[in-house]
Design a protein around this motif. Structure first.
Motif: not given
Length: 849
Positions: A282-293
């Motif tokens: 499947d496709i996996g999609i992740s949205k990270f916070s601007p600082d990547g934390s």
């Protein structure tokens, strides 16, 4: 006072509170002071050492049945403070809760009411030298050297590991249970409350680690070395997970997309598809916070009857993500009223690179439009015909590993999605009056536009000749014209206008084609190339409408006079006029001519700088290159990572019109970093948002302190993501005394520019111009203030635009508020040589959206 800061990136943390440190009240051996669990194991804090215990492998919950079984491994190693022993210790940041340890049948080993702490302080490990251990940003330890004390006393010996080495400034501790990577030491001195950077590096002698200060430091002050990387993170997926594509939004979030081989991708609560859809990938999609934390959200996307891959992503002004990719699933998630709810089926598509790239029932293009919180699809549709769509399957045009999965999605000025990709179908949807309504050969490029709900095709056209063609990149100029680029084998590619090169040079060639707004006809086109292999991948348009492309070449691609060039390089950059009839300049970048760096992201900023991200090395040799490598590529003295192992990412910035090299660096670890397809992006501020297939074979990938996941939890690869701001060395701040609610027209506004820019030019939008650094201004009518910056001579221009109308201040007509809110801020930054400018958010003026 001297401080040296470390982050051990082999230990992940499940949330942003980080590891908890539990005190020893008799439940462990006497030498243990505190213990902290991490998902990768545990660390025991002792007066004279840290003891690490790592775990990997073993039976995992819901492991796919065809996933290779990894045996359970546990490994302990010890980092001793040579000649050091803390005289005292204490826990810091005590939690309100406590824990109990009642293990076994020996009451002497039981402990109740055990204190839980956020960190630990070891005092006087060496004379005048303390050690702070914390977990708020991941496992982190800082040496604090008091004035007059000797930092050279700090020595750390490693015992029990399989190997220890310093590579590219990073410390690698190899064990049977995986690799621990400690980031470059961060050091600073403190002078009058300010941090003054001091150079610091590891020095490894045998198994003993020390610190080197090549330029010394002021023993009466404090030291910090801060890497240029904003963040670099794994997804932390326990399932094998390949990196494909990345993009950003106006607030600096990074969106990373890849393919996931089964259950185990990190999923957040409430998302659209929390479960693996089925089949193999499947496709996996992740949205990270601007600082990547943190992960803001993370979801699967896919059907149960086939496999999917994401090729390109883009975000609109509302924070809604559009994804373009390929599916072999006849049950892919669609929305009611979508443009095409019927899967096209077709002949099986079998890619031999990896088992997941099999589409037994054919392949269609898919486009999906997520809500900002990823809880629903605002639109989702197939686009396809009776053959394979969305895949580049030409044996000559899929040159690099990952080239089968290219194509791009962008948004026009009305935030309508424009897509380019490749197709084999003779029955793709085209619009009335399409410039090319029929398939020209075995494989053609295909371009289309839909409305944001993905319910209507606004226009669509093929682009190709009688042989194979691809469409990889797309952009739109200020007049709405649409430019596409890609590769071709066709000698009869449709031409229009007065082409710069009207006849195919031979072999594989690149091309650029210009369509009128809303797809209204082909108005210009040209070939690019030599009689040998040439292919273009991305296109960009500057503010004057000039057209730039980046691609690969194995021929004698021309190099103009007066530009920066690596004359034998196997990558080209070309600038043309808007009508594609004239060459303004062209150049080559790279090294030997066989490095074959696969382009991953490309940008021309509003100030004319040219940004490039690509990768090369051993993985690319699974494509057509035979000797692809990052060895020999030029880097600048201020490179974040000046050394390569031959299989890394390569990032560079050229000054306007390619006049000189502004910056170049490698980025990577001991694994062969790459992407398996797709597009990544730079934003207009020169920040790269890059997806990576990282940590394969459990080798090292450089993550950053506090990143969401510093651990590759799969047996093989993880989707990695990094965000690097190239413009950071010279700080330039803008401030204004404007209240939170706005300012009134009867109140003078004081504007202040602070920094090292050579020149300031202010346009206040009401006819007022100024070159002063600090000045006051009184507005006499309402409106909205928009902050912009642009280049001017050798320094930046700070320019504000005045827009109408505003609303009233205090309900009185003579107190109308001139600043209610700013439109979206676009900060255009100016690089000059190797100097870089960063406009920080200092004061309300720059914080307004």
């Amino acid at each position: 006072m001297l401080a040296v800061s470390h982050f051990a990136s082999g230990h992940d943390h499940p949330d942003r509170r980080g590891p908890e440190f539990h005190e020893n009240r008799g439940q462990w051996a006497d030498q243990v002071l505190y213990r902290a669990y991490t998902p990768g194991g545990a660390v025991f804090v002792e007066p004279d050492a840290f003891t690490y215990v790592l775990r990997s492998g073993g039976q995992q919950h819901a492991r796919p049945k065809d996933e290779p079984y990894e045996p359970y491994r546990m490994h302990a190693y010890r980092m001793s403070f040579v000649g050091g022993n803390a005289k005292a210790h204490s826990g810091t940041g005590r939690s309100s809760h406590y824990v109990n340890y009642f293990h076994g049948n020996d009451p002497s080993k039981w402990a109740g009411g055990v204190g839980v702490f956020a960190g630990v302080e070891l005092n006087e490990v060496y004379p005048g030298i303390d050690l702070h251990v914390g977990g708020a940003e991941g496992l982190k330890y800082d040496w604090i050297v008091q004035p007059g004390s000797d930092a050279s006393m700090i020595r750390m010996r490693f015992d029990g590991q399989d190997g220890v080495a310093v590579e590219e400034g990073l410390l690698y501790i190899r064990t049977s249970a995986g690799v621990v990577i400690e980031q470059r030491p961060v050091a600073w001195t403190v002078e009058n409350g300010a941090h003054v950077p001091v150079k610091c590096a590891y020095e490894l002698v045998g198994n003993e680690l020390r610190y080197a200060f090549p330029e010394g430091y002021d023993r009466k002050q404090v030291l910090v070395i801060d890497p240029t990387v904003i963040f670099s993170s794994y997804t932390g997926s326990t399932a094998d997970n390949f990196g494909f594509t990345a993009t950003y939004d106006d607030d600096g979030h990074l969106y990373a997309g890849g393919i996931v081989f089964g259950i185990g991708y990190p999923i957040t609560l409430g998302v659209l598809q929390p479960n693996f859809g089925g089949d193999v990938i499947d496709i996996g999609i992740s949205k990270f916070s601007p600082d990547g934390s943190t992960l803001v959200w993370s979801t699967y996307l896919g059907g149960g009857l086939g496999n999917e891959s994401p090729h390109s992503m883009v975000v609109n002004s509302a924070g809604e993500l559009f994804v373009m990719g390929t599916t072999g699933s006849s049950d892919f998630p669609l929305t009611s009223g979508c443009f095409d709810n019927s899967f096209g089926f077709g002949p099986a598509v079998n890619f031999t690179v990896w088992e997941g790239y099999v589409h037994n029932s054919g392949a269609d293009i898919v486009i999906s439009h997520f809500s900002a919180d990823a809880t629903q699809l605002l639109g989702s549709t197939y686009i396809g015909g009776s053959q394979a769509d969305g895949l580049n399957m030409s044996g000559s045009l899929d040159y690099n590993y990952g080239d089968p999965f290219r194509g791009e999605i962008i948004l026009d000025s009305q935030e309508r999605p424009i897509v380019v990709t490749s197709t084999h179908s003779p029955d793709m949807p085209v619009s009335a009056g399409a410039s090319q309504p029929a398939l020209g050969g075995g494989q053609d490029g295909y371009a289309c536009m839909l409305d944001p709900s993905l319910s209507n095709l606004l226009w669509g056209t093929y682009y190709g000749g009688s042989l194979d063609d691809t469409a990889f990149g797309v952009q739109q100029d200020g007049n709405g014209r649409i430019f596409i680029t890609g590769g071709t084998l066709s000698a009869n590619l449709p031409m229009a206008g007065t082409p710069m090169i009207g006849t195919a040079p031979g072999g594989v060639d690149g091309y650029i084609a210009r369509f009128e707004p809303d797809g209204g006809g082909l108005s210009a086109a040209t070939y690019l190339g030599t009689p040998f292999y040439d292919q273009s991948y991305f296109v960009q348009i500057d503010l004057a409408g000039a057209v730039y492309v980046v691609g690969q070449t194995h021929g004698g691609y021309p190099v103009s006079s007066g530009v920066y060039a690596n004359p034998a390089g196997s990558q080209f950059i070309h600038k043309l006029g808007n009508d594609l009839s004239t060459s303004i300049w062209s150049t080559r970048i790279g090294s030997s001519g066989t490095e074959d760096i696969a382009p991953a992201a490309f940008l021309v900023s509003d100030c004319g700088q040219i940004y490039f991200s690509g990768w090369g090395g051993s993985t690319n040799n699974y494509g057509q290159p035979n000797v692809s490598t990052t060895f020999g590529l030029p880097v600048t003295p201020d490179a974040h990572q000046p050394i390569t192992d031959g299989s890394d990412f390569y990032l560079m910035v050229l000054n306007a019109d390619a006049a000189s090299l502004a910056y170049a660096t490698f980025f990577g670890g001991t694994s062969a970093e790459h992407v398996d397809g797709g597009t990544s992006r730079f934003d207009k501020d020169g920040i790269v948002y890059q997806a990576v297939c990282a940590g394969c074979q459990q080798l090292g990938y450089p993550t950053t302190p506090g990143a969401y996941s510093q651990t590759n939890n799969s047996f093989n690869c993880n989707l990695g993501a990094f965000k690097i701001d190239f413009e950071q060395n010279v700080q330039v701040n803008i401030d204004a005394n404007i209240s939170v609610s706005g300012a009134c027209i009867t109140e003078p506004i004081v504007f202040n520019a602070v920094g090292t820019a050579d020149e300031w030019a202010w346009d206040l939008g009401d006819g007022t111009l100024s070159s002063e650094t600090t000045f006051a201004h009184l507005y006499d009518e309402p409106g909205n203030l928009h902050r912009d910056t642009d280049r001017h001579g050798d320094g930046p221009v700070c320019r504000s635009g005045f827009r109408h109308p505003g609303d009233q201040c205090g309900g009185s007509g003579d107190h109308e508020r001139f600043l209610r809110r700013s439109p979206h801020r676009r900060l255009q930054r100016r690089l000059r040589g190797s100097r870089e400018y960063q406009f920080g958010q200092h004061g309300l003026l720059l914080d307004l959206r």
